[in-house]
Every structure is written in structure tokens, then in C-alpha cells.
Write a protein that holds these residues in place. Structure first.
Motif, PDB file in Angstrom:
ATOM      1  N   ALA A 187       0.810  -1.223   0.000  1.00 25.25           N
ATOM      2  CA  ALA A 187       0.000   0.000   0.000  1.00 25.25           C
ATOM      3  C   ALA A 187       0.841   1.269   0.000  1.00 25.25           C
ATOM      4  O   ALA A 187       0.394   2.312  -0.489  1.00 25.25           O
ATOM      5  N   PHE A 188       2.060   1.182   0.539  1.00 25.71           N
ATOM      6  CA  PHE A 188       2.901   2.368   0.667  1.00 25.71           C
ATOM      7  C   PHE A 188       4.047   2.405  -0.343  1.00 25.71           C
ATOM      8  O   PHE A 188       4.814   3.362  -0.368  1.00 25.71           O
ATOM      9  N   ARG A 189       4.187   1.406  -1.189  1.00 25.82           N
ATOM     10  CA  ARG A 189       5.295   1.361  -2.164  1.00 25.82           C
ATOM     11  C   ARG A 189       5.373   2.595  -3.065  1.00 25.82           C
ATOM     12  O   ARG A 189       6.466   3.056  -3.377  1.00 25.82           O
ATOM     13  N   PRO A 190       4.237   3.170  -3.499  1.00 19.56           N
ATOM     14  CA  PRO A 190       4.357   4.375  -4.327  1.00 19.56           C
ATOM     15  C   PRO A 190       5.113   5.513  -3.630  1.00 19.56           C
ATOM     16  O   PRO A 190       5.681   6.372  -4.291  1.00 19.56           O
ATOM     17  N   LEU A 191       5.134   5.496  -2.312  1.00 26.64           N
ATOM     18  CA  LEU A 191       5.821   6.552  -1.569  1.00 26.64           C
ATOM     19  C   LEU A 191       7.336   6.426  -1.627  1.00 26.64           C
ATOM     20  O   LEU A 191       8.050   7.328  -1.174  1.00 26.64           O
ATOM     21  N   GLN A 192       7.840   5.331  -2.200  1.00 22.39           N
ATOM     22  CA  GLN A 192       9.277   5.207  -2.412  1.00 22.39           C
ATOM     23  C   GLN A 192       9.769   6.293  -3.370  1.00 22.39           C
ATOM     24  O   GLN A 192      10.936   6.671  -3.333  1.00 22.39           O
ATOM     25  N   ASN A 193       8.872   6.781  -4.201  1.00 21.40           N
ATOM     26  CA  ASN A 193       9.176   7.928  -5.053  1.00 21.40           C
ATOM     27  C   ASN A 193       9.140   9.161  -4.143  1.00 21.40           C
ATOM     28  O   ASN A 193       8.092   9.561  -3.649  1.00 21.40           O
ATOM     29  N   LYS A 194      10.308   9.761  -3.925  1.00 18.05           N
ATOM     30  CA  LYS A 194      10.430  10.848  -2.936  1.00 18.05           C
ATOM     31  C   LYS A 194       9.523  12.024  -3.270  1.00 18.05           C
ATOM     32  O   LYS A 194       8.993  12.669  -2.364  1.00 18.05           O
ATOM     33  N   SER A 195       9.303  12.305  -4.553  1.00 15.68           N
ATOM     34  CA  SER A 195       8.416  13.427  -4.887  1.00 15.68           C
ATOM     35  C   SER A 195       6.978  13.135  -4.467  1.00 15.68           C
ATOM     36  O   SER A 195       6.254  14.047  -4.059  1.00 15.68           O
ATOM     37  N   ILE A 196       6.555  11.874  -4.562  1.00 15.15           N
ATOM     38  CA  ILE A 196       5.217  11.518  -4.076  1.00 15.15           C
ATOM     39  C   ILE A 196       5.182  11.602  -2.555  1.00 15.15           C
ATOM     40  O   ILE A 196       4.256  12.173  -1.973  1.00 15.15           O
ATOM     41  N   PHE A 197       6.196  11.048  -1.890  1.00 12.74           N
ATOM     42  CA  PHE A 197       6.250  11.119  -0.430  1.00 12.74           C
ATOM     43  C   PHE A 197       6.178  12.571   0.039  1.00 12.74           C
ATOM     44  O   PHE A 197       5.434  12.898   0.969  1.00 12.74           O
ATOM     45  N   ASP A 198       6.914  13.443  -0.621  1.00 10.49           N
ATOM     46  CA  ASP A 198       6.963  14.851  -0.224  1.00 10.49           C
ATOM     47  C   ASP A 198       5.686  15.615  -0.533  1.00 10.49           C
ATOM     48  O   ASP A 198       5.504  16.733  -0.059  1.00 10.49           O
ATOM     49  N   SER A 199       4.769  15.027  -1.310  1.00  9.10           N
ATOM     50  CA  SER A 199       3.513  15.704  -1.656  1.00  9.10           C
ATOM     51  C   SER A 199       2.414  15.486  -0.620  1.00  9.10           C
ATOM     52  O   SER A 199       1.259  15.828  -0.862  1.00  9.10           O
ATOM     53  N   VAL A 200       2.751  14.963   0.529  1.00  7.85           N
ATOM     54  CA  VAL A 200       1.775  14.688   1.585  1.00  7.85           C
ATOM     55  C   VAL A 200       1.007  15.958   1.976  1.00  7.85           C
ATOM     56  O   VAL A 200       1.551  17.066   1.951  1.00  7.85           O
ATOM     57  N   TYR A 201      -0.261  15.784   2.292  1.00 10.39           N
ATOM     58  CA  TYR A 201      -1.082  16.886   2.794  1.00 10.39           C
ATOM     59  C   TYR A 201      -2.105  16.322   3.773  1.00 10.39           C
ATOM     60  O   TYR A 201      -2.243  15.104   3.925  1.00 10.39           O
ATOM     61  N   ILE A 202      -2.794  17.200   4.468  1.00 13.98           N
ATOM     62  CA  ILE A 202      -3.764  16.796   5.494  1.00 13.98           C
ATOM     63  C   ILE A 202      -5.171  16.912   4.931  1.00 13.98           C
ATOM     64  O   ILE A 202      -5.537  17.945   4.365  1.00 13.98           O
ATOM     65  N   ASP A 203      -5.951  15.855   5.104  1.00 15.89           N
ATOM     66  CA  ASP A 203      -7.358  15.849   4.709  1.00 15.89           C
ATOM     67  C   ASP A 203      -8.171  15.378   5.906  1.00 15.89           C
ATOM     68  O   ASP A 203      -8.085  14.205   6.289  1.00 15.89           O
TER      69      ASP A 203
END
Length: 100
Positions: free
Chosen positions: A55-71
Motif C-alpha cells: 500500500a505504501f510502495r508508491p511513496l518510495q518515489n520521494k516526490s510523491i512522499f513529499d507531496s503529503v497533505y492533510i485531509d
């Protein structure tokens, strides 16, 4: 089940101190997040081990990881396709001082 203001909820009523929401966050180096909770506490959460989970593998891409936001008090990525429970962050994060 519980009722609040005429609305019935299927889950158990959550204590806001036991189950705080995320009110601030910042991606850090090495796949860590700095997180501020509704209790005022701040913690650093390490995602290194979670990145191996499907479920979290896409976050290995640092740009995706860094795009985190609060919902609604929950950290999310990829337009809400990936999220993580604030409870997990609260229970597994390491306390840090102030606003990184």
C-alpha cells in the motif's frame, strides 16, 4: 455505536486525546514526517519500514512522499489514494520538540 447531535456512528466514540488528529506535517529527509497533533504534541515518524508494504510502495518515489497533505486530520498522498491513520503515527512516532 454512539450518537452525537442526532447522528449515529457505527464505530466507538473516540477520545480526542487518545486518538488525536494531525494538524500539521512536514516531509523530512530519509522518508520521515514531522507531525503536529491536535494535542499540541509533535513527533517524528519514520516510514522506511512501511515503504516495503504494498500500500505504501508508491511513496518510495520521494516526490510523491513529499507531496503529503492533510485531509480531515489524516495525512494523505496521491489525491487521497494513500493515507495513514493518525493513531498509528501517534503511537509509533518519536516525540520531538517544537516546530521543526
Amino acid at each position: 455505536m454512539y450518537e452525537k447531535d442526532g447522528v449515529f456512528y457505527a464505530d466507538e466514540k473516540h477520545d480526542p486525546v487518545k486518538f488525536p488528529k494531525v494538524t500539521g506535517l512536514k516531509p523530512l529527509d530519509n522518508y520521515k514526517l514531522w507531525v503536529r497533533f491536535s494535542t499540541g504534541e509533535t513527533k517524528e515518524c519514520d516510514f522506511a519500514a512501511l515503504l516495503r508494504e504494498p500500500a505504501f510502495r508508491p511513496l518510495q518515489n520521494k516526490s510523491i512522499f513529499d507531496s503529503v497533505y492533510i485531509d480531515y486530520g489524516v495525512p494523505v498522498w496521491n489525491n487521497g489514494e494513500i493515507d495513514i491513520a493518525p493513531e498509528w503515527l501517534y503511537e509509533n512516532g518519536k516525540a520531538v520538540s517544537g516546530g521543526n
